[in-house]
Design a protein around this motif. Structure first.
Motif, short mmCIF file in Angstrom:
data_model
loop_
_atom_site.label_atom_id
_atom_site.label_comp_id
_atom_site.label_asym_id
_atom_site.label_seq_id
_atom_site.Cartn_x
_atom_site.Cartn_y
_atom_site.Cartn_z
N LEU A 242 38.98 49.62 41.22
CA LEU A 242 38.78 48.21 40.89
C LEU A 242 39.32 47.91 39.50
O LEU A 242 40.11 46.98 39.31
N ILE A 243 38.92 48.70 38.50
CA ILE A 243 39.32 48.42 37.12
C ILE A 243 40.81 48.64 36.93
O ILE A 243 41.51 47.86 36.29
N GLU A 244 41.34 49.72 37.50
CA GLU A 244 42.78 50.00 37.33
C GLU A 244 43.62 48.93 38.01
O GLU A 244 44.65 48.52 37.48
N THR A 245 43.19 48.49 39.19
CA THR A 245 43.99 47.52 39.93
C THR A 245 44.03 46.18 39.21
O THR A 245 45.08 45.59 39.02
N ILE A 246 42.87 45.69 38.80
CA ILE A 246 42.79 44.35 38.22
C ILE A 246 43.14 44.38 36.73
O ILE A 246 43.99 43.63 36.25
N VAL A 247 42.48 45.25 35.99
CA VAL A 247 42.62 45.24 34.54
C VAL A 247 43.82 46.07 34.09
O VAL A 247 44.61 45.63 33.26
N GLY A 248 43.94 47.27 34.65
CA GLY A 248 45.03 48.16 34.25
C GLY A 248 46.40 47.56 34.52
O GLY A 248 47.34 47.79 33.76
N ASN A 249 46.51 46.76 35.57
CA ASN A 249 47.79 46.12 35.89
C ASN A 249 47.93 44.76 35.22
O ASN A 249 48.89 44.04 35.49
N ASN A 250 46.96 44.41 34.38
CA ASN A 250 46.99 43.17 33.60
C ASN A 250 47.13 41.93 34.48
O ASN A 250 47.88 41.00 34.17
N ILE A 251 46.39 41.93 35.59
CA ILE A 251 46.39 40.73 36.41
C ILE A 251 45.02 40.07 36.41
O ILE A 251 44.77 39.14 37.17
N GLY A 252 44.12 40.52 35.52
CA GLY A 252 42.84 39.88 35.43
C GLY A 252 41.87 40.68 34.59
O GLY A 252 42.26 41.61 33.89
N ARG A 253 40.61 40.26 34.67
CA ARG A 253 39.58 41.01 33.97
C ARG A 253 38.32 41.05 34.82
O ARG A 253 38.16 40.25 35.74
N VAL A 254 37.46 41.98 34.49
CA VAL A 254 36.27 42.22 35.29
C VAL A 254 35.06 42.32 34.36
O VAL A 254 35.12 43.02 33.36
#
Lengths: 313, 96
Positions: A242-254
């Motif tokens: 979850l964190i790598e997909t959204i945050v790590g790829n800089n397409i959002g935050r959680v």
């Protein structure tokens, strides 16, 4: 600070409190409200709590999911939630009604004309055995139609939400989560909020790594390879994905709220993230507040949705 | 060589119980066939729970070189393959 769930109801607690909802309903304000509620009932929760909606002006998706979760949690603590100040239907009350919040908790909508808005997926309580098909057949097609992003490129988000619900099933006895989604077309943002009222991430984490604060436990839970082995084959991948997909790829935050902890995960660079812990109060179970930048997804060119055979290394 | 289609075995690739069902099919097939082709045709996403429950127990019973030689994964996506590799790498000390 660890917040223990009150288990004994004081026979002297005869006054059923009325709690004013804040003007903005979001994860942080509700965590504070819940924290004040729990702190104000040192001898146990009362039989009835009345929530006053009269000052409500603005609601975020995480507020809808969190508040829904709080009421469900109170119910399982044998505390009945009542409402007041909601019959004067202001725009924020109408938003909740359109989100089917009152239908869920009162059995019917406040207004017959209320209906889910085109920019939201209404509040839904979904069990683990139904969530995955719901994602495939409802949410992903809806996200695609609203944003213009092809469904194959949205599969990574389906994976993230599936991972969260698998986490709910593995760590809670209720196997039930609430989800609410809203698209902000002018901002090119989708907010996805998911809540469960299980034991909470910190309680699960401390079974394997004792001594951590609630914030530290949330951060530990998303580390790759950290698992509480709720199932023998679990390897601690789900929340990290979850964190790598959204945050790590800089397409959002959680932001993750759980018990006494809340942590915002934000991008620090390629496949790297920072964390901001907050001290806001109490969140029963866990609430995930996921914010996705749809333009960032459109510009992704990593080929993850392309068909291929697996090449072993 | 035998082909196992995930979509025909478990309909989707989301849960631990689905992974366990696929594992059972794989184990049966591997008892009778040397080479297995695992097709993800029609599957758009997988979860780590599914991969951990389906492939890791198979890997526990053999060396990774034998696993790679006997099991071919086709009709997948880069996203699915990325999760498969991450799960298998976490499953133990695999020689790269």
């Amino acid at each position: 600070m660890i917040r223990h769930l009150p288990v004994e109801v004081d026979a002297c607690m005869t006054i059923d409190p009325t709690i004013q909802l804040p003007s903005t309903l979001c994860g942080s304000t509700l965590a504070k409200l819940a924290g004040d509620l729990v702190d104000g009932c040192p001898n146990g929760l009362p039989k009835t709590i009345t929530f006053d909606f009269s000052k409500l002006r603005f609601i975020e998706p995480a507020g809808v999911a969190f508040f829904n979760n709080l009421i469900l949690w109170l119910h399982y603590q044998e505390t009945h939630a009542m409402f007041m100040g909601h019959t004067h239907v202001t725009p924020s009350i109408k938003f909740l009604d359109d989100s089917l919040f009152f239908e869920q908790h009162l059995g019917k909508k406040l207004l017959p004309v209320s209906a889910p808005r085109s920019t939201t997926r209404p509040l839904e309580k979904i069990s683990n055995d139904k969530i995955h098909s719901w994602l495939e057949l409802n949410l992903i097609p809806w996200m695609s139609s609203k944003t213009g992003i092809r469904q194959s490129k949205l599969q990574r988000f389906r994976t993230c939400v599936s991972e969260i619900f698998n986490n709910i099933q593995d760590h809670t006895k209720y196997d039930l989560g609430s989800i609410f989604v809203q698209f902000y077309p002018k901002k090119n943002i989708i907010r996805i909020a998911i809540s469960d009222f299980g034991n909470g991430i910190p309680e699960s984490v401390r079974k394997r790594a004792g001594g951590l604060t609630d914030h530290e436990a949330i951060i530990q839970a998303v580390q790759i390879g950290f698992t509480t082995k709720s199932k023998p084959t679990n390897q601690g991948m789900g929340l990290n994905i979850l964190i790598e997909t959204i945050v790590g790829n800089n397409i959002g935050r959680v932001t993750i709220y759980s018990l006494g902890g809340s942590v915002l995960f934000y991008n620090l660079g390629p496949r790297s993230y920072g964390t901001i812990p907050a001290h806001y109060g109490f969140a029963p179970g866990t609430t995930f507040d996921i914010e996705i930048d749809t333009e960032a997804i459109k510009s992704l060119d990593d080929g993850m949705d392309e068909e291929e055979d697996l090449e072993w290394w | 060589m035998v082909v196992i289609e995930v979509i025909r075995t478990t309909c989707s690739a989301d849960t631990t119980s689905q992974g366990e069902a696929l594992r059972a099919s794989l184990e049966r097939a591997m008892r009778e066939h040397k080479d297995i082709t695992l097709s993800f045709s029609g599957i758009s996403a997988v979860t780590s729970s599914f991969i951990n429950a389906s492939l890791l127990p198979i890997l526990d019973t053999m060396a990774f070189d034998e696993f790679k030689a006997r099991i071919k994964i086709v009709n997948s996506t880069r996203l699915i393959n990325d999760i498969i590799k991450r799960c298998l790498l976490r499953g133990g000390s695999l020689a790269a």
